[in-house]
Design a protein around this motif. Structure first.
Motif, PDB file in Angstrom:
ATOM      1  N   LEU A  60       0.817  -1.207   0.000  1.00 40.52           N
ATOM      2  CA  LEU A  60       0.000   0.000   0.000  1.00 40.52           C
ATOM      3  C   LEU A  60       0.855   1.264   0.000  1.00 40.52           C
ATOM      4  O   LEU A  60       0.370   2.329  -0.402  1.00 40.52           O
ATOM      5  CB  LEU A  60      -0.940   0.001   1.215  1.00 40.52           C
ATOM      6  CG  LEU A  60      -1.942  -1.156   1.270  1.00 40.52           C
ATOM      7  CD1 LEU A  60      -2.670  -1.155   2.607  1.00 40.52           C
ATOM      8  CD2 LEU A  60      -2.938  -1.072   0.125  1.00 40.52           C
ATOM      9  N   PHE A  61       2.114   1.169   0.452  1.00 38.72           N
ATOM     10  CA  PHE A  61       2.984   2.334   0.554  1.00 38.72           C
ATOM     11  C   PHE A  61       4.337   2.054  -0.088  1.00 38.72           C
ATOM     12  O   PHE A  61       4.867   0.934  -0.009  1.00 38.72           O
ATOM     13  CB  PHE A  61       3.204   2.722   2.022  1.00 38.72           C
ATOM     14  CG  PHE A  61       1.981   3.232   2.716  1.00 38.72           C
ATOM     15  CD1 PHE A  61       1.586   4.564   2.583  1.00 38.72           C
ATOM     16  CD2 PHE A  61       1.221   2.391   3.510  1.00 38.72           C
ATOM     17  CE1 PHE A  61       0.468   5.033   3.235  1.00 38.72           C
ATOM     18  CE2 PHE A  61       0.094   2.857   4.170  1.00 38.72           C
ATOM     19  CZ  PHE A  61      -0.290   4.185   4.017  1.00 38.72           C
ATOM     20  N   ASN A  62       4.889   3.094  -0.706  1.00 39.64           N
ATOM     21  CA  ASN A  62       6.297   3.106  -1.067  1.00 39.64           C
ATOM     22  C   ASN A  62       7.028   3.792   0.078  1.00 39.64           C
ATOM     23  O   ASN A  62       6.751   4.949   0.403  1.00 39.64           O
ATOM     24  CB  ASN A  62       6.517   3.882  -2.367  1.00 39.64           C
ATOM     25  CG  ASN A  62       5.837   3.210  -3.550  1.00 39.64           C
ATOM     26  OD1 ASN A  62       6.010   2.015  -3.773  1.00 39.64           O
ATOM     27  ND2 ASN A  62       5.069   3.980  -4.316  1.00 39.64           N
ATOM     28  N   ARG A  63       7.966   3.095   0.702  1.00 42.57           N
ATOM     29  CA  ARG A  63       8.616   3.607   1.894  1.00 42.57           C
ATOM     30  C   ARG A  63      10.003   4.158   1.562  1.00 42.57           C
ATOM     31  O   ARG A  63      10.795   3.501   0.877  1.00 42.57           O
ATOM     32  CB  ARG A  63       8.719   2.508   2.949  1.00 42.57           C
ATOM     33  CG  ARG A  63       7.354   2.008   3.468  1.00 42.57           C
ATOM     34  CD  ARG A  63       7.486   0.628   4.100  1.00 42.57           C
ATOM     35  NE  ARG A  63       6.285   0.168   4.755  1.00 42.57           N
ATOM     36  CZ  ARG A  63       5.277  -0.451   4.137  1.00 42.57           C
ATOM     37  NH1 ARG A  63       5.303  -0.620   2.823  1.00 42.57           N
ATOM     38  NH2 ARG A  63       4.226  -0.862   4.831  1.00 42.57           N
ATOM     39  N   THR A  64      10.292   5.347   2.061  1.00 39.13           N
ATOM     40  CA  THR A  64      11.642   5.925   1.974  1.00 39.13           C
ATOM     41  C   THR A  64      12.038   6.390   3.366  1.00 39.13           C
ATOM     42  O   THR A  64      11.237   6.341   4.309  1.00 39.13           O
ATOM     43  CB  THR A  64      11.675   7.130   1.000  1.00 39.13           C
ATOM     44  OG1 THR A  64      10.934   8.220   1.568  1.00 39.13           O
ATOM     45  CG2 THR A  64      11.098   6.758  -0.356  1.00 39.13           C
ATOM     46  N   THR A  65      13.266   6.854   3.514  1.00 42.66           N
ATOM     47  CA  THR A  65      13.727   7.305   4.836  1.00 42.66           C
ATOM     48  C   THR A  65      13.046   8.597   5.250  1.00 42.66           C
ATOM     49  O   THR A  65      12.974   8.915   6.442  1.00 42.66           O
ATOM     50  CB  THR A  65      15.246   7.519   4.817  1.00 42.66           C
ATOM     51  OG1 THR A  65      15.581   8.426   3.754  1.00 42.66           O
ATOM     52  CG2 THR A  65      15.966   6.202   4.608  1.00 42.66           C
ATOM     53  N   ARG A  66      12.558   9.383   4.291  1.00 45.37           N
ATOM     54  CA  ARG A  66      11.964  10.678   4.619  1.00 45.37           C
ATOM     55  C   ARG A  66      10.441  10.629   4.734  1.00 45.37           C
ATOM     56  O   ARG A  66       9.851  11.309   5.564  1.00 45.37           O
ATOM     57  CB  ARG A  66      12.350  11.702   3.552  1.00 45.37           C
ATOM     58  CG  ARG A  66      13.823  12.035   3.557  1.00 45.37           C
ATOM     59  CD  ARG A  66      14.121  13.147   2.572  1.00 45.37           C
ATOM     60  NE  ARG A  66      15.534  13.536   2.621  1.00 45.37           N
ATOM     61  CZ  ARG A  66      16.050  14.504   1.869  1.00 45.37           C
ATOM     62  NH1 ARG A  66      15.261  15.178   1.030  1.00 45.37           N
ATOM     63  NH2 ARG A  66      17.338  14.796   1.956  1.00 45.37           N
ATOM     64  N   VAL A  68       6.520   8.390   3.261  1.00 42.97           N
ATOM     65  CA  VAL A  68       5.885   7.256   2.594  1.00 42.97           C
ATOM     66  C   VAL A  68       4.887   7.809   1.582  1.00 42.97           C
ATOM     67  O   VAL A  68       4.246   8.838   1.815  1.00 42.97           O
ATOM     68  CB  VAL A  68       5.167   6.323   3.596  1.00 42.97           C
ATOM     69  CG1 VAL A  68       6.169   5.633   4.496  1.00 42.97           C
ATOM     70  CG2 VAL A  68       4.138   7.081   4.397  1.00 42.97           C
ATOM     71  N   THR A  69       4.781   7.141   0.464  1.00 40.37           N
ATOM     72  CA  THR A  69       3.812   7.525  -0.562  1.00 40.37           C
ATOM     73  C   THR A  69       2.964   6.322  -0.924  1.00 40.37           C
ATOM     74  O   THR A  69       3.374   5.174  -0.719  1.00 40.37           O
ATOM     75  CB  THR A  69       4.522   8.056  -1.818  1.00 40.37           C
ATOM     76  OG1 THR A  69       5.410   7.042  -2.329  1.00 40.37           O
ATOM     77  CG2 THR A  69       5.302   9.332  -1.517  1.00 40.37           C
ATOM     78  N   LEU A  70       1.817   6.589  -1.449  1.00 43.64           N
ATOM     79  CA  LEU A  70       0.896   5.513  -1.792  1.00 43.64           C
ATOM     80  C   LEU A  70       1.272   4.839  -3.099  1.00 43.64           C
ATOM     81  O   LEU A  70       1.673   5.499  -4.064  1.00 43.64           O
ATOM     82  CB  LEU A  70      -0.524   6.061  -1.906  1.00 43.64           C
ATOM     83  CG  LEU A  70      -1.227   6.465  -0.610  1.00 43.64           C
ATOM     84  CD1 LEU A  70      -2.534   7.185  -0.928  1.00 43.64           C
ATOM     85  CD2 LEU A  70      -1.487   5.251   0.271  1.00 43.64           C
ATOM     86  N   THR A  71       1.115   3.542  -3.128  1.00 48.30           N
ATOM     87  CA  THR A  71       1.178   2.805  -4.384  1.00 48.30           C
ATOM     88  C   THR A  71      -0.163   2.954  -5.093  1.00 48.30           C
ATOM     89  O   THR A  71      -1.117   3.531  -4.555  1.00 48.30           O
ATOM     90  CB  THR A  71       1.450   1.312  -4.133  1.00 48.30           C
ATOM     91  OG1 THR A  71       0.338   0.763  -3.404  1.00 48.30           O
ATOM     92  CG2 THR A  71       2.738   1.113  -3.320  1.00 48.30           C
ATOM     93  N   SER A  72      -0.285   2.437  -6.287  1.00 52.60           N
ATOM     94  CA  SER A  72      -1.556   2.506  -7.003  1.00 52.60           C
ATOM     95  C   SER A  72      -2.648   1.754  -6.242  1.00 52.60           C
ATOM     96  O   SER A  72      -3.807   2.179  -6.190  1.00 52.60           O
ATOM     97  CB  SER A  72      -1.410   1.932  -8.416  1.00 52.60           C
ATOM     98  OG  SER A  72      -0.937   0.589  -8.368  1.00 52.60           O
ATOM     99  N   ALA A  73      -2.281   0.640  -5.616  1.00 53.19           N
ATOM    100  CA  ALA A  73      -3.252  -0.108  -4.803  1.00 53.19           C
ATOM    101  C   ALA A  73      -3.663   0.703  -3.586  1.00 53.19           C
ATOM    102  O   ALA A  73      -4.834   0.716  -3.188  1.00 53.19           O
ATOM    103  CB  ALA A  73      -2.660  -1.444  -4.374  1.00 53.19           C
ATOM    104  N   GLY A  74      -2.694   1.399  -2.990  1.00 49.41           N
ATOM    105  CA  GLY A  74      -2.996   2.246  -1.839  1.00 49.41           C
ATOM    106  C   GLY A  74      -3.911   3.391  -2.200  1.00 49.41           C
ATOM    107  O   GLY A  74      -4.833   3.732  -1.439  1.00 49.41           O
TER     108      GLY A  74
END
Length: 305
Positions: A60-66, A68-74
């Motif tokens: 559901l999320f693309n995770r980075t150190t700074r 999180v953003t939503l994936t298309s499913a999210g």
């Protein structure tokens, strides 16, 4: 995917929390924000999100150190559940607030004449003592249209006497027992079976039928057909007074018969046919006074029937 998840959510309340956590994280693009808003640990947030992704078998999320953003499913999940979840949270909040309201104002109750006169006064008395900010208007009638009138906050009905409309709240079961004063028992001291009542003086109620319908604790039914009766009536109070005067055995509501100090209950394993009692309201959105009185009726019926 969404349909499956709501089925899962209905069976596991922690999944509802997971959805709420997901929506907050999606809007703030941060798991840390969820911890602060919900006042839960970061590990709890991670656990709920991971559990949600595991059940849906998607990220559901693309995770980075700074952030999180939503994936298309999210994004699809947020679009589907976001508005519904906000509405649900608002509704639950309103219900929680209503539960804290102190009952007050005027409460209008309608009921059958006999039932209202003989049995509602016990819960009404208790309720008014506990909630002095409430005033009650009780109207009784034997006409279904008048009992179920629009002006009533609560209509109390015996289910076998009228069709039910509106929102129904089951109150309890109403039944009767066989009572007599000591003078009758001196004459009929050997009543051990309902068949023996056929030759005893009994008080007849409800129309001109010279019989009683009884049911045993084991579910057996028997109809007492009296050959020896002196009094018929269509009111419980008249039957009660006739029994006091020694006119015969009376089939009386159990709370009423038990409250008479000089009455003795005969054949306690046999009762009149059980009848369900319900409270009916026009909608689910009822006042704190109405909700509290319905609860009071249930408690009183549980004690005395």
């Amino acid at each position: 995917m969404i349909k499956y998840y709501f089925y899962f959510c209905n069976n596991h309340m922690d999944r509802l929390e997971a959805l709420e956590v997901f929506v907050i994280a999606a809007k703030h693009r941060s798991f840390t924000a969820v911890s602060k808003i919900k006042n839960i640990s970061a590990s709890r947030v991670t656990h709920l999100i991971q559990g949600l992704e595991k059940e849906l078998k998607v990220s559901l999320f693309n995770r980075t150190t700074r952030c999180v953003t939503l994936t298309s499913a999210g994004e699809a999940l947020l679009e589907s559940v976001g508005p519904s979840l906000e509405s649900l949270s608002e509704t639950l909040g309103n219900i929680k607030q209503l539960s804290k309201e102190e009952p007050k104002g005027i409460l209008r109750i309608s009921a059958p004449v006999e039932f209202g006169s003989n049995f509602l006064m016990r819960p009404i008395t208790k309720f008014l003592k506990e909630h002095p900010a409430v005033r009650i208007i009780l109207k009784t009638s034997n006409e279904p249209k008048e009992i179920l009138q629009e002006g009533s906050d609560i209509s109390v009905v015996l289910n076998d006497e009228m069709p039910l409309s509106g929102i129904r709240y089951r109150i309890g079961t109403f039944t009767s027992g066989i009572y007599a004063n000591p003078s009758i028992l001196k004459i009929a001291s050997s009543v051990s079976y309902p068949e023996q009542l056929n030759d005893q003086p009994i008080i007849i109620q409800h129309g001109n039928a010279s019989s009683w319908k009884l049911i045993s604790s084991e579910g057996k039914e028997y109809k007492v057909r009296s050959k020896n009766w002196f009094f018929q009536t269509d009111t419980t109070q008249a039957a009660l007074k006739a029994a006091r005067e020694g006119f015969g055995f009376a089939l009386l509501p159990i709370p009423l018969g038990d409250s008479e100090p000089n009455f003795i209950r005969v054949l306690p394993q046999w009762t009149g046919i059980r009848r369900d009692v319900s409270a009916v309201t026009s909608s689910r959105n009822i006042s704190a006074a109405a909700r509290s009185f319905i609860a009071c009726m249930k408690d009183e019926f549980a004690k005395g029937n």
